[in-house]
Design a protein around this motif. Structure first.
Motif, PDB file in Angstrom:
ATOM      1  N   UNK A 176     165.360  28.525  16.787  1.00 41.46           N
ATOM      2  CA  UNK A 176     164.362  29.573  16.580  1.00 41.46           C
ATOM      3  C   UNK A 176     163.786  30.088  17.902  1.00 41.46           C
ATOM      4  N   UNK A 177     164.016  29.353  18.971  1.00 44.78           N
ATOM      5  CA  UNK A 177     163.452  29.741  20.259  1.00 44.78           C
ATOM      6  C   UNK A 177     164.508  29.593  21.360  1.00 44.78           C
TER       7      UNK A 177
ATOM      8  N   UNK B  19     169.034  33.338  37.470  1.00 46.31           N
ATOM      9  CA  UNK B  19     169.984  32.581  36.646  1.00 46.31           C
ATOM     10  C   UNK B  19     169.820  31.082  36.894  1.00 46.31           C
ATOM     11  N   UNK B  20     169.633  30.716  38.159  1.00 44.86           N
ATOM     12  CA  UNK B  20     169.483  29.299  38.491  1.00 44.86           C
ATOM     13  C   UNK B  20     168.226  28.716  37.851  1.00 44.86           C
ATOM     14  N   UNK B  21     167.106  29.398  38.021  1.00 44.34           N
ATOM     15  CA  UNK B  21     165.860  28.846  37.497  1.00 44.34           C
ATOM     16  C   UNK B  21     165.839  28.870  35.969  1.00 44.34           C
ATOM     17  N   UNK B  22     166.533  29.836  35.383  1.00 41.43           N
ATOM     18  CA  UNK B  22     166.620  29.874  33.924  1.00 41.43           C
ATOM     19  C   UNK B  22     167.351  28.664  33.362  1.00 41.43           C
ATOM     20  N   UNK B  23     168.343  28.179  34.119  1.00 41.08           N
ATOM     21  CA  UNK B  23     169.182  27.076  33.627  1.00 41.08           C
ATOM     22  C   UNK B  23     168.377  25.810  33.356  1.00 41.08           C
ATOM     23  N   UNK B  24     167.252  25.637  34.047  1.00 40.43           N
ATOM     24  CA  UNK B  24     166.427  24.436  33.834  1.00 40.43           C
ATOM     25  C   UNK B  24     165.859  24.397  32.417  1.00 40.43           C
ATOM     26  N   UNK B  25     165.769  25.568  31.771  1.00 43.47           N
ATOM     27  CA  UNK B  25     165.126  25.633  30.454  1.00 43.47           C
ATOM     28  C   UNK B  25     166.119  25.494  29.310  1.00 43.47           C
ATOM     29  N   UNK B  26     167.410  25.627  29.635  1.00 43.47           N
ATOM     30  CA  UNK B  26     168.437  25.610  28.586  1.00 43.47           C
ATOM     31  C   UNK B  26     168.346  24.365  27.688  1.00 43.47           C
ATOM     32  N   UNK B  27     168.094  23.160  28.246  1.00 43.74           N
ATOM     33  CA  UNK B  27     168.038  21.979  27.367  1.00 43.74           C
ATOM     34  C   UNK B  27     166.870  22.020  26.373  1.00 43.74           C
ATOM     35  N   UNK B  28     165.914  22.899  26.589  1.00 35.85           N
ATOM     36  CA  UNK B  28     164.740  22.942  25.719  1.00 35.85           C
ATOM     37  C   UNK B  28     164.823  24.066  24.695  1.00 35.85           C
ATOM     38  N   UNK B  29     166.003  24.661  24.583  1.00 34.00           N
ATOM     39  CA  UNK B  29     166.196  25.738  23.612  1.00 34.00           C
ATOM     40  C   UNK B  29     166.297  25.159  22.196  1.00 34.00           C
ATOM     41  N   UNK B  30     165.796  25.912  21.215  1.00 32.97           N
ATOM     42  CA  UNK B  30     166.018  25.568  19.814  1.00 32.97           C
ATOM     43  C   UNK B  30     166.587  26.795  19.128  1.00 32.97           C
TER      44      UNK B  30
END
Lengths: 278, 310
Positions: free
Chosen positions: B117-118, B104-115
């Motif tokens: 469609x992705x 969950x922690x490492x996943x959170x780093x990617x949240x700002x790069x969500x779109x």
């Protein structure tokens, strides 16, 4: 803001997860509770020729020492997490390195906070004569702990970036800081030591943090026992701040240089070496 | 996005890497299309890990052109980094953290790069289920078995839903059962998300099972490039015929096994031939032959004549 938020979160989870293992909890409690033994032994003694309790004169030195141990703690975490791949993992996620550093600092602060609480809370009951009702005492205590952290934690980052082996840091760091504490005026006036030892000790932050802490805990007349007979507060703050500046300038430079070189092959190679030593 | 979805996922031209005077990579050329699964094979020390680490942006190359998702890895920004998933060889990090906590922690780093469609990151519990760690979600990472640990590494590698995934010897140290489960996992991931995958392995069977295409790295160069079938076919002209006449054993290499056997059986000794066996050169034979040549210092020959096995 994201690296700050995630860094604080990872610092908290790391600290909590280490201190909820049996080994981690035992380490935290046993090492930090050690000073309490001395406070108990000396609780009724007074400094000869004064009515100042020995306990209350030792307590500030012990707190200063616990803060300075964050140099070793931070350096150790950094070297160990470089060896086990944590740093590389951070490098592999977007903006992970910044959050890693925030996490590292967070763990250092939590470690010191726990250590201070473990000594200070029982210490206040054991030792007579702490000016508990004095707001200035609390302000000074918190202020010197924060200043000490700013002087010590970046220094730990700096050392951990240069020295590769966590075992070297753990071993030399422990004996180094303990030895330094023995000659830094924390437990007796440094005036009894050779001049050159006094000079060396007065360059390093531990002496000054101890002096600052004593100025917080001890009555004004105890300043007579210090070199020059004063608390020398401006110089204390100045020297600790100078160490903080050195650490904050050089620490990130060395850390960045070290982190840039970090790769999976380097982690694997260190793992191989570490296994060979066992 | 800074990347151009039309271009290849990875393009490498004349990549060179020296450590001091030791040349590890001597001009690697390769191109990997989006959505492709490619295995990089080669002996220890051939430069597989070095190649992958250069592509990941963890290592600075000595010379050559490298483009990963349209960017030079040495100058890739955080948005570029968010498109990559990395599973390295030996990780022992975060031993005191719990599986779910770490993911969950490492996943959170990617949240700002969500779109729209992705979406990013993967929902943590779904991902834990996908890699078969549901029962271990609250286990400390340090208490996982080797196979579980590796599956967690893979889960971490894909938690940000990367468009390009690097797997460096993902099944080293696995028992056959764990290896098979891992292969199924990779197949599932690739089918679901059309992820481009570059993996290194020692295991030819694994390369054959997982990869659309196989690259063999030896002597610091790519010495073979093709599907498992194509590579085997390159040397399939060469076959080995074995037979026995009485107590005497014979082994002959040949380009045309059918004609050879016809001649053998209709020839003067044909009546005495027993235990006749025709063996096609396998991928393994191809591979071992190339590696053998490389180790004999004949890397240039291995590169120029991959089709000929002696």
């Amino acid at each position: 803001m994201q690296p700050l938020r995630l860094g604080l979160a990872r610092g908290w989870v790391t600290w909590r997860s280490v201190n909820t293992t049996r080994e981690g909890l035992a380490n935290t409690i046993i090492w930090n509770a050690l000073p309490l033994v001395f406070l108990l032994i000396f609780r009724n003694a007074t400094i000869p020729g004064t009515d100042i309790s020995v306990g209350v004169s030792l307590l500030p030195g012990m707190l200063a020492m616990l803060v300075v141990f964050s140099v070793m703690g931070t350096a150790y975490y950094l070297a160990a997490e470089r060896e086990d791949g944590t740093l590389l993992r951070a490098k592999a996620v977007p903006r992970g390195t910044a959050a890693y550093v925030v996490g590292l600092l967070t763990v250092a602060v939590l470690d010191v906070a726990a250590a201070v609480a473990i000594v200070l809370v029982p210490g206040l009951f054991i030792v007579p004569g702490v000016p508990l009702g004095d707001a200035g005492m609390w302000l000074g205590l918190v202020g010197y702990i924060l200043l000490g952290l700013m002087a010590c934690v970046p220094l730990g980052v700096l050392i951990g970036s240069v020295v590769r082996s966590p075992r070297v840091i753990g071993g030399l760091g422990f004996f180094g800081i303990t030895g330094l504490a023995a000659i830094s005026g924390l437990f007796y006036p440094i005036a009894v030591l050779w001049d050159w030892v006094q000079w060396v000790v007065q360059i390093l932050p531990l002496y000054w943090l101890g002096l600052g802490m004593r100025s917080v805990f001890l009555p004004a007349e105890a300043a007579a026992l210090e070199s020059g007979g004063t608390w020398n507060t401006p110089l204390t703050i100045g020297i600790l701040a100078a160490w903080a500046v050195i650490g904050f300038v050089l620490g990130p430079v060395l850390l960045r240089r070290m982190a840039r070189r970090e790769s999976g092959a380097a982690v694997a190679e260190r793992r191989r070496q570490a296994l060979q030593r066992v | 996005m800074a990347t151009t979805p039309a271009g290849p996922a990875i393009r490498v031209g004349d990549l060179r890497m020296n450590y001091g005077r030791h040349e590890v990579l001597r001009g690697v050329d390769l191109e990997i299309r989006r959505g492709e699964v490619v295995a990089l094979l080669g002996p220890n020390g051939a430069g597989k890990t070095t190649t992958i680490e250069i592509l990941e942006g963890f290592r600075t190359r000595s010379a050559g052109e490298v483009e990963v998702l349209g960017e030079d890895p040495e100058h890739g920004d955080e948005r570029w980094r968010a498109e990559l998933g990395v599973v390295l060889q030996s990780w022992r990090d975060h031993a005191t953290w719990r599986v779910r906590e770490l993911l969950a922690h490492l996943g959170a780093y990617y949240a700002p790069y969500a779109t729209a469609s992705h979406p990013r990151p993967h929902p943590v519990d779904d991902l834990i289920a996908t890699v078969g760690l549901t029962a271990s979600a609250n286990t400390r990472v340090g208490a996982l078995s080797g196979g579980q640990r590796r599956r967690l590494d893979v889960a971490i590698g894909i938690v940000g839903r990367p468009s390009l995934l690097f797997l460096d010897e993902p099944t080293a140290g696995f028992d056959p059962h764990a290896r098979r489960e891992f292969h199924e996992l990779v197949h599932r991931l690739v089918d679901d998300d059309a992820t481009t995958v570059l993996l290194t392995t020692h295991d030819l069977a694994e390369a054959e099972i997982l990869a659309d295409r196989i690259l063999i790295l030896a002597g610091g160069r790519i010495v073979a490039d093709g599907t498992a079938d194509a590579l085997a076919r390159q040397v399939a002209g060469r076959a080995e015929v074995r037979w026995r006449i009485g107590e005497e054993k014979f082994v002959r290499p040949t380009d045309d096994a059918t004609a050879f056997v016809r001649d053998l059986l209709t020839g003067p000794d044909g009546a005495g031939v027993v235990d006749l066996e025709v063996r096609r050169t396998s991928l393994e034979d191809t591979y071992l032959e190339m590696i053998r040549r490389h180790e004999h210092g004949d890397a240039a020959a291995a590169a120029l004549e991959p089709a000929v096995a002696s």
